[in-house]
Design an enzyme around this catalytic site. Structure first.
Site, PDB file in Angstrom:
ATOM      1  N   ASP A 189     -31.741  54.534  37.418  1.00 35.83           N
ATOM      2  CA  ASP A 189     -32.625  53.974  38.451  1.00 35.83           C
ATOM      3  C   ASP A 189     -34.095  54.176  38.138  1.00 35.83           C
ATOM      4  O   ASP A 189     -34.938  54.144  39.040  1.00 35.83           O
ATOM      5  CB  ASP A 189     -32.293  54.570  39.829  1.00 35.83           C
ATOM      6  CG  ASP A 189     -30.840  54.323  40.222  1.00 35.83           C
ATOM      7  OD1 ASP A 189     -30.352  53.198  39.987  1.00 35.83           O
ATOM      8  OD2 ASP A 189     -30.202  55.263  40.741  1.00 35.83           O
ATOM      9  N   ARG A 190     -34.407  54.402  36.873  1.00 30.64           N
ATOM     10  CA  ARG A 190     -35.792  54.598  36.423  1.00 30.64           C
ATOM     11  C   ARG A 190     -36.460  55.830  37.047  1.00 30.64           C
ATOM     12  O   ARG A 190     -37.674  55.955  37.060  1.00 30.64           O
ATOM     13  CB  ARG A 190     -36.648  53.346  36.686  1.00 30.64           C
ATOM     14  CG  ARG A 190     -36.156  52.089  35.954  1.00 30.64           C
ATOM     15  CD  ARG A 190     -36.100  52.321  34.451  1.00 30.64           C
ATOM     16  NE  ARG A 190     -35.852  51.103  33.696  1.00 30.64           N
ATOM     17  CZ  ARG A 190     -34.670  50.740  33.183  1.00 30.64           C
ATOM     18  NH1 ARG A 190     -33.595  51.520  33.385  1.00 30.64           N
ATOM     19  NH2 ARG A 190     -34.546  49.642  32.474  1.00 30.64           N
TER      20      ARG A 190
END
Length: 224
Positions: free
Chosen positions: A199-200
């Site tokens: 999810d960065r």
């Protein structure tokens, strides 16, 4: 969205579930770098990652007129004292470092979804250290250090090959180290360890020199 943007969007992928826990990091960055380097080098030596060199790093220097410039060089030594590489001092990077020793190093360790960023100052290593490393190089690389006027324009490839032949004839046995060639050591002021996460929401921890700390370094977690 353009076709090019759609094509690049299709390359998006998530990262593996690896993490950086600050409490598990070493108290100073060279030891942590050694851990990550060993893990990365082990992966690099596998057949499915034969294209990858763990000691390849992007060196960024700055020129007052032209601005920043980057290129890939090979790390040849590291430890608490810094990160060492070798080059022609008359090359573009050599001239830029002589004018402004502030540099950055980037280790893009793709197989483990990691990167290490070093900021510091480059300084020449002792002459004996450059001599010892030059003596360990293959003969062809030694002659190449004489033949190449690195970063200077040349008329064609044949000119370079003639130069190589000339120096090969000049030094039929031992090849001395050129006076314009030697080692540079980047003494770090800050070292950031970056680990890709899903999810960065990546993990980032930066070490900064801090005389108030027993180890001489502080550690801070950064937002991705």
């Amino acid at each position: 969205m353009t076709t090019e943007q759609r094509d690049l969007a299709a390359l998006r992928r998530d990262y593996a579930e690896r993490a950086i826990e600050v409490t598990e990091l070493t108290s100073e960055p060279s030891a942590q770098f050694a851990r990550w380097f060993a893990e990365t080098d082990a992966v690099a030596r596998k057949s499915d990652a034969a294209w990858f060199e763990a000691n390849a790093m992007v060196l960024t220097t700055c020129d007052q007129g032209a601005g920043p410039s980057s290129r890939t060089v090979l790390l040849k030594g590291y430890g608490p004292e810094g990160f060492t590489f070798y080059t022609n001092f008359a090359s573009r990077k050599g001239r830029q470092i002589a004018a402004d020793p502030r540099v950055a190093l980037l280790f893009p360790w793709y197989p483990l979804e990691r990167q290490v960023i070093v900021q510091g100052r480059a300084e020449r290593v002792p002459e004996w250290e450059s001599d010892a490393y030059f003596a360990s190089r293959p003969r062809g690389a030694q002659l190449g250090a004489w033949a190449s006027e690195q970063s200077q324009p040349i008329p064609d490839r044949a000119w370079l090959e003639r130069r190589l032949a000339e120096f090969s004839a000049r030094y039929p046995d031992r090849v001395p180290r050129p006076p314009h060639w030697g080692g540079l050591r980047v003494v770090p002021e800050a070292v950031e360890f970056w680990q890709g996460r899903p999810d960065r929401l990546h993990d980032r921890v930066i070490y900064r020199r801090d005389a108030a700390e027993e180890s001489g370094w502080s550690r801070t977690r950064l937002s991705p």
